[in-house]
Design an enzyme around this catalytic site. Sequence first.
Site, PDB file in Angstrom:
ATOM      1  N   THR A  56      -9.482  -1.133   1.674  1.00 21.40           N
ATOM      2  CA  THR A  56     -10.315  -2.106   0.977  1.00 21.40           C
ATOM      3  C   THR A  56     -11.379  -1.422   0.132  1.00 21.40           C
ATOM      4  O   THR A  56     -11.859  -1.983  -0.854  1.00 21.40           O
ATOM      5  CB  THR A  56     -10.956  -3.075   1.981  1.00 21.40           C
ATOM      6  N   TYR A 144      -5.250   3.711  12.713  1.00 20.07           N
ATOM      7  CA  TYR A 144      -5.045   2.491  11.917  1.00 20.07           C
ATOM      8  C   TYR A 144      -3.547   2.261  11.798  1.00 20.07           C
ATOM      9  O   TYR A 144      -2.838   3.016  11.132  1.00 20.07           O
ATOM     10  CB  TYR A 144      -5.697   2.651  10.550  1.00 20.07           C
ATOM     11  N   LYS A 172      -7.246   0.332  15.196  1.00 19.17           N
ATOM     12  CA  LYS A 172      -7.346  -0.836  14.323  1.00 19.17           C
ATOM     13  C   LYS A 172      -5.924  -1.339  14.138  1.00 19.17           C
ATOM     14  O   LYS A 172      -5.097  -0.677  13.516  1.00 19.17           O
ATOM     15  CB  LYS A 172      -7.973  -0.472  12.978  1.00 19.17           C
ATOM     16  N   VAL A 212     -12.241  -5.254  12.703  1.00  9.56           N
ATOM     17  CA  VAL A 212     -12.490  -4.523  11.461  1.00  9.56           C
ATOM     18  C   VAL A 212     -11.978  -5.452  10.368  1.00  9.56           C
ATOM     19  O   VAL A 212     -10.787  -5.574  10.138  1.00  9.56           O
ATOM     20  CB  VAL A 212     -11.779  -3.163  11.413  1.00  9.56           C
TER      21      VAL A 212
END
Length: 305
Positions: A56, A144, A172, A212
């Site tokens: 992001t 992640y 995550k 998150v």
Amino acid sequence: MAPPTRTSDAPFGRMLTAMVTPFNADGAVDYPAVQRLATYLVDEQRNDGLVVSGTTGESPTTTDAEKERILRAVLEAVGDRATVIAGVGTNDTLHSVELARAAQRAGAHGLLVVTPYYSKPPQEGLYQHFATVADATALPVMLYDIPGRTGVPIQVETLLRLATHPAVLAVKDAKADLFTSSLVNAHTELAFYSGDDTLNLPWLSVGAAGFVSVIGHVAGADLAAMIAHYRAGEVAAALEIHQRLLPVVSGIMNRAGGAIMAKAALRLIGQDAGVVRLPLVDATTEQIALLRADLVAGGLKITGD
């Protein structure tokens, strides 16, 4: 800089936002805006952690030097009261190691390491990649897992192996498989964080430490309240927030991609984070109009264009 105190079951905090990177109209990083946004996210949106230079944050199109300067700017602004995690994952293990060491020198509190993308390595390759990056610094690591972007999930057996690494503390999770992730959560001490805003409340129900988030840019305070209500046993109150935010989640996550729509949403609430870099393109007039309606339906106050 020492990180803010965290609990063993939530080593990176509970409410974290994967922060966008503000750019000027010419595409250069706007470092004063980086600090303003970080301060807003922590002080007004109740984030107790921020991830910088994640997807992001448009990490594929920022240079290593920009990543380090962004990290230092965020640490200077909020590093005394929020956990600041540096995204260092790439599909090149040695490059990820270099980024991890640079993040440690800059003062990061932790590392986010995404599954190597595009290359589609086997599970042994994933294990060795993550272990090598985790060995490179003294910082705690959040894995992640997002196969929709990387092409490869981190399998249960690989997560169980990685859970024995002393630096690997959390995951995550953005693979929308609550059952297999729950298996790992039940058999390890890894803290799981929802990495998919569509599943934030369901994730709490199966033991997530926190979020998150992308919608945390504009609804972080609401999400922090959801977590607090759920942990206090006030499930109905948490469900009310979940249901009220459904249009916000849909508008930001399902229309044109997180970075594009998060920046558009920030502009609508009066927190301009600038443009995106190619190959991303800014939200269209039609997308912004739909997003405006989504934010209003979710109870957010519109103050910008």
